[in-house]
Design a protein around this motif. Structure first.
Motif, PDB file in Angstrom:
ATOM      1  N   UNK A   1       1.646   0.036   8.730  1.00 21.79           N
ATOM      2  CA  UNK A   1       1.714   1.379   8.152  1.00 21.79           C
ATOM      3  C   UNK A   1       0.365   1.897   7.690  1.00 21.79           C
TER       4      UNK A   1
ATOM      5  N   UNK B   1      -1.760   8.819  -0.946  1.00 27.24           N
ATOM      6  CA  UNK B   1      -0.401   8.277  -0.925  1.00 27.24           C
ATOM      7  C   UNK B   1      -0.268   6.969  -0.143  1.00 27.24           C
ATOM      8  N   UNK B   2      -0.853   6.922   1.039  1.00 24.37           N
ATOM      9  CA  UNK B   2      -0.710   5.711   1.854  1.00 24.37           C
ATOM     10  C   UNK B   2      -1.240   4.476   1.120  1.00 24.37           C
TER      11      UNK B   2
ATOM     12  N   UNK C   1      -1.481   4.115  -2.123  1.00 23.98           N
ATOM     13  CA  UNK C   1      -0.670   3.828  -3.305  1.00 23.98           C
ATOM     14  C   UNK C   1       0.632   3.130  -2.927  1.00 23.98           C
ATOM     15  N   UNK C   2       1.330   3.662  -1.914  1.00 22.55           N
ATOM     16  CA  UNK C   2       2.628   3.058  -1.621  1.00 22.55           C
ATOM     17  C   UNK C   2       2.481   1.678  -0.994  1.00 22.55           C
ATOM     18  N   UNK C   3       1.368   1.423  -0.365  1.00 26.31           N
ATOM     19  CA  UNK C   3       1.202   0.102   0.239  1.00 26.31           C
ATOM     20  C   UNK C   3       0.345  -0.832  -0.610  1.00 26.31           C
TER      21      UNK C   3
END
Lengths: 299, 339, 342
Positions: free
Chosen positions: C94, C120-121, C123-125
């Motif tokens: 991802x 965002x990428x 942070x979520x990963x």
């Protein structure tokens, strides 16, 4: 330029431009509805305990059925008294508190429940959606008055009963509206982007979908304060709402209805209060919708 | 057909349309002039916000009221000023003498009526005519726009048709009462490449058959190259360059036109690096005082910052009225032009 | 080419069931959105998927982005099956594969600040330490030509081109190896498109990323892509290096598509190949070669019965085409007459 279809060139430039944002914003606020609500609902509700001239519950029999001040009464009971000698003005002020708190608590409870279910139904679709939407259909098919009557008979009329009824009536509206909104938001590319990034369903719902559905929810809530006040009044009028002797506007109208010919003020003032408050709330709700609904934005 | 001295099919002179927005009064169309000859096609090219669509709506007096209004100018249809007409007279012009095709066939057709009904309604026949005659007119109109098997398709509803077919129906409606002028506002943007080619071919064929004049509004120079005889390039509410299509493509004069032409990738050749115009178009409420393209222009001079450029016309006789608004054209091959 | 491809699609197929009935839905057929697509994408290379709406190019992109799962076939990214990976490898995928969508008005959450959108990428990963996020955001914003201070703003404060830059920054932040570009410039204004196309090219030179681009505009395709795959009704009909495809398209559909493209100059007159009818429904696609119903160069019965395989040209092993014209001698059985030519 006689009879030209063109509008004459209007005064251009000056005047319409360059007004500081704050004053422009203020000018566009719906001042009359806000004023009515402040005077009628908010100030009385917050200050009834200190400002109300009389005890709203305990009356004095000698003062019973006093007319309002300009109809032969005195300033002591500005809006007259009821059958038990209770001051109408004081009861109206305390009634505002009851109406406002029922609206707020009911809308909050119904809104939270309905929004949550609407988010789930719209986001996950499938079985959850089918079940929730059938529940919405059922709940919307049930007459709220009947439900209140049943609840009142089994659990007894109380503040809590009213809240339960209000919640039950409202949640379905939120669920349906929020679901529709979610269905369109979830197709937007930023949701796809978040999925590509690996965001969890919870994160997508909370960070991406809910904030974008917020306007809809706020507008719906504003528009509903009025209908909740009406619902509460209706239930109280029927005797299945707020139990006596708590002053509630609907209850006051009910109390005054036998004496409408001889002592019209008992029913008239609470009725007027309900009408004005609901009317003002609807105006405010319409304004909010125009303001917040992105579909109505721009030229 | 007509003597060369006859007025053009449609002429727009010094048109100005204003819109009252939250951010103030803007001139969405600011002194726009152009003309279309009989049987010819004029392309109005521009980006979003260039005022090209508002120009089209202004011609038909369909600007969104009450926010927008036409402040001045003339729209001459065969010499008659449409801006002087009453709303009732205008209704006899719209759809009859001037028609319009919009970008999205999806929203141009009403989903609850059959296409035949919508064609008939647009042709303006009354319900008391006999049904058979009406049907025949609708079928004819559909056949004209090359809808295959029109006898059967006439009873279809819009959702039963593909996008290209729907846009043809929109065309049938627009051309149903044989207008003299057709305004096509990006009619093929929503269509696929091969369907677009078919549609453009169709419009050209109809033009050749009927002598229709077309105003083609587009952002795509490919459409201009294929369709147009003359081009008006719009930028920030104004026409910055105007002239015959080959003049514009072979020797563009305005830096904006040049830059645009250089920034579009061709399918015929490999390009190592495309030119790209810096920055973005100005906002209407924040217009540069002088030339509106000045902040993005590579050849801007001091004068461009303060004074809107005069119009210069190419001196050569064979230029066909090629003109542009740019101070860099103050040179012998170009002469200042009043109109 | 020298190294192993970054992305490999092997016989990838995606069918969507078509259902009927409201309460008790039953499947009445399948939409063949993507049908046995096989292709490779090398490092630092741009592959364009071209075709008209409904040809399956967008579904292919979705399969790569794991928004859809294939009905059969396999997608491999650096040797791993994209739809089988889990856990840490999935997190890695991802961050390695990112997307830029067509419409920057829809691809940025209007309620989030640029900083939160772009980061965002990460942070979520939990891809990098918290302290590092701000530095990375600043870096990608400068990569795409925006200023660091602008990260505090909301999307509506930007123009379309700037918004697309924000979308690109948010895709770049995790230092991806593959970017899926879904019509990345077609929603932008003409004067902005070349800015963004050049930005993509510069970024590719800088970071050696691979691009898989979905496009319908052929000019954009020629400018951006190294390799082009032409799709029709879910199938790959031609796959070739950009130049050889544009100079000499082989498949009759590609030829028709190119002939329909608008010229870049009024003096260019192309012989227009007008296709008959419209694209058939993907629910019940034609047998044999799916293009035979509209093909102006149809040979005969073989086109209706046998599905042509994508095969390399003898003279150019990079140029693949799926058409009977090139795989066998034109053999005409007496019954079904001559091929239609326009």
């Amino acid at each position: 330029m006689t009879d030209s279809p063109l509008p004459a060139v209007r005064a251009v430039g000056a005047g319409t431009r360059k007004r500081p944002g704050f004053w422009r914003g203020l000018r566009r606020l719906p001042l009359i509805p806000i004023f009515v609500l402040v005077v009628l609902l908010i100030v009385p509700a917050l200050s009834a305990d200190w400002l109300a001239p009389h005890d709203p519950v305990r009356g004095s029999i000698p003062d019973r059925l006093k007319p309002p001040v300009f109809f032969g009464g005195t300033w002591e009971f500005a809006l007259g008294t009821d059958r038990l000698g209770r001051d109408i003005l004081s009861r109206l002020m305390h009634g505002a508190k009851v109406s406002l708190s029922i609206s707020l608590v009911g809308i909050l409870a119904g809104g939270v429940l309905g929004t949550a279910l609407g988010l789930i139904a719209g986001y996950f679709r499938g079985l959850a959606d089918a079940i929730i939407m059938r529940l919405v259909d059922i709940s919307m098919a049930l007459p709220s008055i009947l439900l209140a009557l049943v609840l009142a008979v089994t659990a007894g009329p109380s503040f809590q009963t009213i809240i339960v009824v209000v919640t039950f009536v409202l949640w379905a509206l939120y669920a349906r509206q929020v679901r529709g909104e979610v269905l369109s938001i979830r197709e937007r590319d930023f949701v796809a982007r978040a999925r590509v990034a690996g965001a969890s369903d919870f994160r997508i719902i909370v960070r991406h979908i809910l904030p974008n559905a917020a306007n809809t929810i706020i507008v719906l809530a504003t528009l509903q304060v009025g209908s909740v006040i009406l619902l509460e009044a209706g239930l109280s009028f029927l005797g299945v709402g707020i139990p006596r002797p708590t002053p509630a506007w609907g209850l006051m109208v009910a109390d005054g209805r036998q004496l409408i010919v001889s002592a019209w003020w008992i029913a008239f003032f609470p009725g007027l209060a309900i009408t004005l408050a609901v009317f003002a709330l609807n105006l405010l709700g319409d304004w909010m919708r125009d303001k917040l609904d992105p579909r109505l934005k721009e030229v | 057909m007509r003597s060369p001295s006859a007025p053009p099919a449609l002429e727009v002179r010094d048109l100005e349309t204003r819109i009252d927005t939250k951010l103030g009064l803007i001139k969405a169309v600011d002194g726009v002039s152009f003309s279309v000859e009989h049987g010819k096609t004029l392309g109005i090219v521009g980006e979003s916000g260039s005022g090209k669509s508002i120009t089209a709506l202004s011609i038909l007096r369909l600007v969104p009221k009450p926010a927008a209004y036409i402040a001045k100018g003339q729209v001459l249809l065969d010499g008659e000023d449409l801006l002087e007409k009453s709303e009732n007279e205008m209704r006899k012009v719209r759809g009859k003498r001037i028609s319009m095709i919009l970008q999205d066939p999806q929203t141009s057709l009403n989903p609850v009526f059959s296409v035949g009904f919508q064609v008939v309604e647009a042709i303006g026949l009354h319900a008391d005519s006999r049904r058979k005659a009406l049907l025949r007119r609708a079928v004819e109109a559909l056949r004209r726009v090359r809808v295959a098997d029109p006898e059967r398709r006439v009873d279809d509803f819009p959702h039963q048709m593909s996008g290209g077919m729907k846009q043809r129906v929109v065309g049938a409606i627009a051309l149903g009462s044989f207008p003299r002028v057709l305004i096509a506002d990006e009619p093929t943007t929503a269509l696929d490449v091969t369907i677009q080619a078919q549609y453009l071919r169709l419009l050209k064929d109809i033009q050749a058959e009927t002598g229709l004049s077309i105003i083609f509004i587009t952002h795509d120079f490919g459409v201009v190259a294929r369709m147009c005889d003359k081009v008006a390039v719009m930028y920030a509410g104004r026409v910055v360059e105007y002239g015959p299509v080959r003049q514009i493509f072979n020797s563009p004069a305005h830096p904006y036109t040049k830059a645009l032409l250089n920034s579009v990738p061709a399918i015929e050749e490999d390009v190592d690096r495309l030119y790209s115009i810096k920055g973005q178009p100005p906002a209407f409420w924040d217009m540069p005082e002088g030339c509106r393209f000045e902040p993005r222009c590579d050849v801007a001079m001091q004068r461009c910052k303060t004074e809107y450029p005069a119009k210069f016309a190419r001196a050569a006789a064979e230029s066909g009225g090629h003109c542009a608004n740019c101070w860099a054209l103050e040179e012998p091959e170009w002469i200042p032009s009043r109109f | 080419m020298d190294s192993e491809p970054v992305l490999k699609l092997k016989e990838v197929t995606k069918y969507y069931p078509v259902t009927k009935g409201l309460l008790f839905a039953r499947t009445i057929g399948h939409v063949r959105a993507v049908d046995r697509v096989t292709l490779d994408l090398d490092q630092g290379e741009t592959l364009a998927l071209v075709g008209e709406s409904g040809c399956g190019k967008t579904t292919t992109a979705k399969l790569i982005l794991r928004q859809e799962t294939p009905t059969s076939g396999k997608l491999e990214f650096e040797g791993q099956d994209v739809h089988r990976i889990t856990g840490a490898a999935l997190k890695q995928y991802r961050t390695d594969v990112q997307a830029v969508f067509q419409d920057p008005w829809s691809s940025l959450n209007p309620r989030m600040r640029v900083f939160d959108i772009v980061s965002e990428t990460l942070v979520v990963n939990h891809a990098v330490a918290k302290g590092e996020v701000a530095d990375r955001v600043a870096k990608v914003l400068s990569d795409v030509g925006l200023r660091t201070e602008q990260s505090r703003n909301f999307p509506h404060e930007f123009s379309g081109g700037q918004r697309q830059r924000i979308a690109i920054a948010s895709a770049l932040i995790s230092e991806p190896k593959l970017l899926v570009l879904d019509e990345p410039v077609s929603a932008l204004d003409v004067s902005i498109r070349s800015q963004i196309m050049n930005l993509f090219k510069d970024l590719q030179d800088l970071y050696r990323m691979s691009y898989l681009m979905v496009a319908h505009d052929l000019g954009t395709t020629r400018y951006m892509a190294h390799k082009v795959a032409v799709m029709y009704l879910g199938q790959l009909v031609e796959l070739a290096p950009t130049r050889s495809l544009f100079e000499a398209p082989l498949h009759p559909y590609t030829q028709a598509l190119f002939s329909a493209a608008l010229p870049s100059h009024p003096d260019i007159e192309r012989e227009e190949i007008i296709l008959e009818g419209e694209v058939p429904s993907p629910i019940d696609p034609p047998s044999g070669c799916s293009f035979h119903t509209r093909c102006p160069l149809k040979i005969g019965e073989v086109c209706e019965k046998e599905t042509p395989e994508l095969t390399p040209r003898p003279d150019d092993s990079q140029h693949h085409v799926a058409c009977h014209l090139y795989t066998r001698e034109p053999s005409r059985s007496p019954g079904d007459g001559e091929g239609k030519r326009v």
